[in-house]
Design an enzyme around this catalytic site. Structure first.
Site, PDB file in Angstrom:
ATOM      1  N   ALA A 171       0.829  -1.207   0.000  1.00 57.89           N
ATOM      2  CA  ALA A 171       0.000   0.000   0.000  1.00 57.89           C
ATOM      3  C   ALA A 171       0.864   1.256   0.000  1.00 57.89           C
ATOM      4  O   ALA A 171       0.546   2.243  -0.676  1.00 57.89           O
ATOM      5  CB  ALA A 171      -0.934  -0.010   1.212  1.00 57.89           C
ATOM      6  N   ASP A 172       1.955   1.249   0.747  1.00 54.90           N
ATOM      7  CA  ASP A 172       2.894   2.365   0.709  1.00 54.90           C
ATOM      8  C   ASP A 172       3.476   2.535  -0.684  1.00 54.90           C
ATOM      9  O   ASP A 172       3.581   3.650  -1.207  1.00 54.90           O
ATOM     10  CB  ASP A 172       4.036   2.124   1.703  1.00 54.90           C
ATOM     11  CG  ASP A 172       3.702   2.583   3.108  1.00 54.90           C
ATOM     12  OD1 ASP A 172       3.050   3.628   3.249  1.00 54.90           O
ATOM     13  OD2 ASP A 172       4.101   1.903   4.061  1.00 54.90           O
TER      14      ASP A 172
END
Length: 393
Positions: A171-172
């Site tokens: 997600a980062d």
């Protein structure tokens, strides 16, 4: 080789991963990226990684991974002199990227509206867990929080092991890539006569967007995704199989590929079996098909099968460890892995990776090692405050 973003100056106020990953890609494409860091502490990632000694020296491996080619300036944005120094830098900047919690920059008097008064054409990019607006906007968010809220963990693993976190901070990474794309697109628009812009990147929304068919099959077809382990819900045989010495991924998604696979393993009879004759039939009977194939695949090594399948155009490959993957001749030939001088240790080598992009036949490589904290303080026009901990919270 001239790079697409040469001449673009980026002020990077980001920490840890999503923001630094965004600006690392901007640096690889040629931008001058200046990290504006808390005096004495810097990016939190400088203290993160498996080597405690490097963490204490503020060059932790988490920092080293995505900060090559950047510069570092220490500025306390809470101090009047520090704020003035930052505003002077904004005058010569094209882009500002930050990943503070929404509202922090406004409380400092350094939000997009204020900075664009200084530089009207400024591209201001804010990366946060949920975006600058909405009922969740003020909540703290880390990668695993986003993975869970996005639905990603609910479809990762098997019915027995889900929900399961993806094994890297996806997600980062997705949020950082989306931010880099948005910055580049906005710079193109500005070059064509447009003004600057305020970019609001939500890691949650970027992650759900990247989930592709898992989301669209539900929205368009009403099919709720479920965890299927290593199987591919779109086709069979498409998943992980067992060779003599380990695992092998095979993705024979097309009919011609399935027929070629059956010829390679000497099981042409499977093509005419009613259970496996069509794509839809194979999906229904995927477990039976896997049993038949694994029986044959166990007679040779995964690498042997990989080569045999490749010769017939059947997508297949071994499942490697990270160290094995990094040693692939394919990556070496394309210049994906790069050796740099280690920050503060000229007798030591730092190895970092690029981003898989070539421009005019040349791989995008970092042009310098990651900077030591405050290594480029001379780039700030006003005096720096005393480098003691306590910068922006």
């Amino acid at each position: 080789m001239a790079l697409p973003l040469e001449g673009i100056r980026v002020l990077d106020l980001t920490n840890v991963l999503a923001g630094p990953y965004c600006t690392y890609h901007l640096a690889l494409f040629g931008a001058e990226v200046i990290k504006v860091e808390q005096p004495g502490r810097g990016d939190l990632a400088r203290q993160l990684g498996p080597d405690a000694a490097l963490n204490a020296e503020l060059v932790g491996t988490s920092y080293l991974a995505q900060n090559s080619g950047k510069k570092s300036v220490e500025i306390n944005l809470k101090d009047p002199d520090g704020k003035a120094a930052f505003l002077e830098m904004v005058r010569e900047a094209d882009v500002v990227v930050e990943n503070f919690r929404p509202g922090v920059m406004a409380r400092l008097g350094l939000d997009a509206e204020q900075l664009q008064l200084v530089t009207p054409g400024l591209v201001y990019c804010a990366i946060s867990g949920f975006g600058q607006t909405g009922p969740l906007s003020q909540r703290p968010a880390y990668d695993q929080i986003i993975q869970g809220l996005s639905g990603m963990m609910s479809i990762t693993g098997t019915p027995d092991t889900a929900p399961l976190r993806v094994g890297f901070p996806v997600a980062d990474s997705v949020g950082g890539l989306m931010a880099a794309l948005a910055v580049c697109a906005t710079l193109v628009g500005r070059q064509r006569g447009g003004a600057g812009a305020v970019i609001d990147v939500s890691m949650l929304e970027a992650t759900i967007s990247a989930m592709g068919w898992a989301v669209s099959n539900y929205l368009g077809g009403g099919v709720e995704p479920r965890p299927m382990g290593n199987d591919n819900f779109t086709a069979a045989p498409s998943g992980t199989f067992t060779a003599q010495d380990g695992s092998l991924n095979i993705s024979a998604n097309r009919q011609a590929q399935f027929e070629a696979l059956c010829e390679v393993v000497g099981r042409e009879d499977l093509v005419g079996d009613p259970r496996f004759a069509t794509r839809e039939a194979r999906k229904v009977h995927r477990e039976d098909l896997s049993v038949e194939l694994n029986r044959v695949l166990a007679t040779r090594t995964a690498e042997e099968w990989e080569d045999r399948f490749a010769a017939r155009g059947v997508p297949a490959a071994r499942i490697l460890t990270v160290p094995q993957a990094l040693e692939l001749p394919q990556l070496v030939q394309r210049g994906f892995v790069n050796d740099l001088e280690f920050p503060g240790k000229p007798d030591r080598t730092l190895t970092v990776i690029g981003n898989g992009v070539q421009v005019d036949g040349q791989s995008l490589r970092p042009r310098a090692r990651p900077p030591l904290l405050g290594e480029h303080n001379h780039l700030a026009d006003r005096r720096m405050v005393d480098p003691t901990p306590g910068g922006v919270a």
